[in-house]
Design a protein around this motif. Structure first.
Motif, PDB file in Angstrom:
ATOM      1  N   ARG A  89       0.858  -1.133  -0.034  1.00 33.29           N
ATOM      2  CA  ARG A  89       0.050  -0.145  -0.101  1.00 33.29           C
ATOM      3  C   ARG A  89       0.711   1.252  -0.088  1.00 33.29           C
ATOM      4  NH1 ARG A  89      -2.423   1.281   5.477  1.00 33.29           N
ATOM      5  NH2 ARG A  89      -0.271   1.843   5.642  1.00 33.29           N
ATOM      6  N   ASP A  90       1.956   1.481   0.896  1.00 31.38           N
ATOM      7  CA  ASP A  90       2.815   2.656   0.920  1.00 31.38           C
ATOM      8  C   ASP A  90       3.365   2.790  -0.084  1.00 31.38           C
ATOM      9  OD1 ASP A  90       1.526   2.998   3.575  1.00 31.38           O
ATOM     10  OD2 ASP A  90       3.354   2.397   4.432  1.00 31.38           O
ATOM     11  N   SER A  91       3.902   1.730  -0.847  1.00 31.52           N
ATOM     12  CA  SER A  91       4.884   1.851  -2.214  1.00 31.52           C
ATOM     13  C   SER A  91       4.221   2.349  -3.104  1.00 31.52           C
ATOM     14  CB  SER A  91       5.657   0.578  -2.397  1.00 31.52           C
ATOM     15  OG  SER A  91       6.309   0.354  -1.586  1.00 31.52           O
ATOM     16  N   PHE A  92       2.840   1.763  -3.294  1.00 36.32           N
ATOM     17  CA  PHE A  92       1.855   2.380  -4.274  1.00 36.32           C
ATOM     18  C   PHE A  92       1.307   3.922  -4.109  1.00 36.32           C
ATOM     19  CE2 PHE A  92       2.216  -2.210  -5.890  1.00 36.32           C
ATOM     20  CZ  PHE A  92       2.020  -1.701  -7.313  1.00 36.32           C
ATOM     21  N   ASN A  93       1.025   4.131  -2.940  1.00 32.91           N
ATOM     22  CA  ASN A  93       0.630   5.471  -2.454  1.00 32.91           C
ATOM     23  C   ASN A  93       1.752   6.313  -2.849  1.00 32.91           C
ATOM     24  OD1 ASN A  93      -1.750   4.546  -1.680  1.00 32.91           O
ATOM     25  ND2 ASN A  93      -1.150   4.890   0.336  1.00 32.91           N
ATOM     26  N   ALA A  94       2.977   6.060  -2.767  1.00 36.17           N
ATOM     27  CA  ALA A  94       4.290   6.827  -3.100  1.00 36.17           C
ATOM     28  C   ALA A  94       4.349   7.061  -4.552  1.00 36.17           C
ATOM     29  CB  ALA A  94       5.744   6.329  -2.500  1.00 36.17           C
ATOM     30  N   ALA A  95       4.223   5.810  -5.192  1.00 36.95           N
ATOM     31  CA  ALA A  95       4.206   5.876  -6.793  1.00 36.95           C
ATOM     32  C   ALA A  95       3.101   6.976  -7.146  1.00 36.95           C
ATOM     33  CB  ALA A  95       4.001   4.530  -7.042  1.00 36.95           C
ATOM     34  N   GLN A  96       2.096   6.968  -6.487  1.00 36.95           N
ATOM     35  CA  GLN A  96       0.933   7.751  -7.226  1.00 36.95           C
ATOM     36  C   GLN A  96       1.307   9.123  -6.912  1.00 36.95           C
ATOM     37  OE1 GLN A  96      -3.075   6.508  -6.319  1.00 36.95           O
ATOM     38  NE2 GLN A  96      -3.809   8.600  -6.692  1.00 36.95           N
ATOM     39  N   ARG A  97       1.734   9.603  -5.994  1.00 40.62           N
ATOM     40  CA  ARG A  97       2.359  10.727  -5.664  1.00 40.62           C
ATOM     41  C   ARG A  97       3.444  11.241  -6.683  1.00 40.62           C
ATOM     42  NH1 ARG A  97       1.883   8.819  -0.304  1.00 40.62           N
ATOM     43  NH2 ARG A  97       4.059   8.514  -0.116  1.00 40.62           N
ATOM     44  N   GLN A  98       4.448  10.391  -6.734  1.00 38.72           N
ATOM     45  CA  GLN A  98       5.268  10.720  -7.955  1.00 38.72           C
ATOM     46  C   GLN A  98       4.671  11.103  -9.408  1.00 38.72           C
ATOM     47  OE1 GLN A  98       9.107   8.545  -7.770  1.00 38.72           O
ATOM     48  NE2 GLN A  98       8.702   8.109  -5.723  1.00 38.72           N
ATOM     49  N   LEU A  99       3.630   9.991  -9.746  1.00 31.35           N
ATOM     50  CA  LEU A  99       2.957  10.417 -10.702  1.00 31.35           C
ATOM     51  C   LEU A  99       2.365  11.590 -10.861  1.00 31.35           C
ATOM     52  CD1 LEU A  99       1.723   6.582 -11.658  1.00 31.35           C
ATOM     53  CD2 LEU A  99       3.227   7.920 -12.851  1.00 31.35           C
ATOM     54  N   GLN A 100       1.519  12.118  -9.932  1.00 32.49           N
ATOM     55  CA  GLN A 100       0.850  13.414  -9.827  1.00 32.49           C
ATOM     56  C   GLN A 100       2.047  14.574 -10.071  1.00 32.49           C
ATOM     57  OE1 GLN A 100      -0.854  12.860  -5.615  1.00 32.49           O
ATOM     58  NE2 GLN A 100      -2.919  12.481  -6.451  1.00 32.49           N
ATOM     59  N   ASP A 101       3.008  14.252  -9.437  1.00 32.83           N
ATOM     60  CA  ASP A 101       4.276  15.183  -9.460  1.00 32.83           C
ATOM     61  C   ASP A 101       4.493  15.616 -10.994  1.00 32.83           C
ATOM     62  OD1 ASP A 101       4.022  16.213  -6.906  1.00 32.83           O
ATOM     63  OD2 ASP A 101       5.754  14.842  -6.266  1.00 32.83           O
ATOM     64  N   HIS A 102       4.657  14.227 -11.533  1.00 33.10           N
ATOM     65  CA  HIS A 102       5.212  14.150 -13.000  1.00 33.10           C
ATOM     66  C   HIS A 102       4.420  14.894 -13.863  1.00 33.10           C
ATOM     67  CE1 HIS A 102       6.983  12.627 -16.535  1.00 33.10           C
ATOM     68  NE2 HIS A 102       5.994  12.283 -17.104  1.00 33.10           N
ATOM     69  N   VAL A 103       2.995  14.502 -13.704  1.00 29.50           N
ATOM     70  CA  VAL A 103       1.915  15.012 -14.432  1.00 29.50           C
ATOM     71  C   VAL A 103       1.862  16.576 -14.186  1.00 29.50           C
ATOM     72  CG1 VAL A 103      -0.467  15.281 -14.884  1.00 29.50           C
ATOM     73  CG2 VAL A 103       0.521  13.008 -14.522  1.00 29.50           C
ATOM     74  N   ARG A 104       2.099  17.116 -13.141  1.00 27.78           N
ATOM     75  CA  ARG A 104       2.068  18.393 -12.749  1.00 27.78           C
ATOM     76  C   ARG A 104       3.086  19.069 -13.474  1.00 27.78           C
ATOM     77  NH1 ARG A 104       4.448  20.797  -9.069  1.00 27.78           N
ATOM     78  NH2 ARG A 104       4.748  18.764  -7.714  1.00 27.78           N
ATOM     79  N   LYS A 105       4.250  18.668 -13.403  1.00 29.52           N
ATOM     80  CA  LYS A 105       5.616  19.263 -13.736  1.00 29.52           C
ATOM     81  C   LYS A 105       5.523  19.205 -15.417  1.00 29.52           C
ATOM     82  CE  LYS A 105       8.430  18.542 -10.010  1.00 29.52           C
ATOM     83  NZ  LYS A 105       9.392  17.403  -9.068  1.00 29.52           N
ATOM     84  N   SER A 106       5.161  18.102 -15.861  1.00 29.16           N
ATOM     85  CA  SER A 106       5.317  18.129 -17.493  1.00 29.16           C
ATOM     86  C   SER A 106       4.075  19.020 -18.103  1.00 29.16           C
ATOM     87  CB  SER A 106       5.355  16.819 -18.039  1.00 29.16           C
ATOM     88  OG  SER A 106       3.850  16.125 -17.568  1.00 29.16           O
ATOM     89  N   GLY A 107       3.061  19.084 -17.279  1.00 27.28           N
ATOM     90  CA  GLY A 107       1.831  19.949 -17.889  1.00 27.28           C
ATOM     91  C   GLY A 107       1.096  19.216 -18.799  1.00 27.28           C
ATOM     92  N   PRO A 108      -0.056  19.577 -19.110  1.00 32.22           N
ATOM     93  CA  PRO A 108      -0.865  18.924 -20.044  1.00 32.22           C
ATOM     94  C   PRO A 108      -0.253  18.825 -21.355  1.00 32.22           C
ATOM     95  CG  PRO A 108      -1.919  21.189 -19.694  1.00 32.22           C
ATOM     96  CD  PRO A 108      -0.685  20.981 -18.788  1.00 32.22           C
ATOM     97  N   VAL A 109      -0.519  17.821 -22.217  1.00 28.99           N
ATOM     98  CA  VAL A 109      -0.050  17.604 -23.394  1.00 28.99           C
ATOM     99  C   VAL A 109      -0.976  18.036 -24.215  1.00 28.99           C
ATOM    100  CG1 VAL A 109       0.849  16.038 -25.226  1.00 28.99           C
ATOM    101  CG2 VAL A 109       1.380  15.595 -22.707  1.00 28.99           C
TER     102      VAL A 109
END
Length: 183
Positions: A89-109
């Protein structure tokens, strides 16, 4: 996902129950970010020195266009747990947070879309006034003006000329833009 997720167990036997939970978590990540191209999950069990019990580490490597997400499972990390389900659970929660950061930083395509090209025939032309009408194969008559004609095609356009154009909606109805002679 472009490739089948890889799930590896180290220091413990394969567990269908754990794999089922991991696959559910991967599906949840894919609903959150639908462009995941690959996912590797490593579940590791270690024995603590001088203590009873085991620690579980769950590491994830996820590839997405424009980057990747890594959740470490090295001993000594915060992702070490005595309960395997909590570690997952904790590892996948951390992965989701990192994906959110990636989407936010890369902006919408943004993919530039090009208007659909239509074709028709000039049925009325008023060269002195600088406008005319095109009739589509479907019977729609579309207004166009000299400024909507590309290159020097205005000088070449004549009654019954075959043209292609993009269709726009205006206050008085549809009108043609990017009008050019058909080759």
């Amino acid at each position: 996902m472009e490739t089948e997720p890889q799930i590896t167990f180290r220091g413990l036997d394969h567990s269908d129950a754990a794999e089922g939970i991991i696959r559910e978590k991967i599906d949840k990540l894919e609903r959150f970010h639908d462009r995941i191209t690959s996912c590797r999950v490593t579940v590791e069990k270690t024995t603590r020195q001088g203590h009873k019990g085991h620690l579980f580490y769950v590491a994830l490597d996820i590839e997405v266009p424009g980057g990747s997400v890594h959740v470490s499972g090295k001993p000594g990390d915060q992702n070490a747990h005595e309960d395997l389900n909590v570690a997952i659970r904790d590892s996948f929660n951390a992965a989701q947070r990192q994906l959110q950061d990636h989407v936010r930083k890369s902006g919408p395509v943004h993919v530039k879309s090009h208007p659909e090209k239509h074709h028709g025939q000039v049925v009325r032309l008023f060269p002195d006034e600088g406008y005319g009408f095109i009739k589509t194969p479907g019977g729609l008559e579309v207004y166009f003006q000299r400024d909507s004609v590309v290159r020097e095609d205005w000088e070449r356009i004549d009654y019954l000329s075959e043209v292609e154009f993009s269709l726009m909606d205006g206050e008085k109805g549809p009108f043609a833009v990017n009008v050019s002679m058909r080759a």
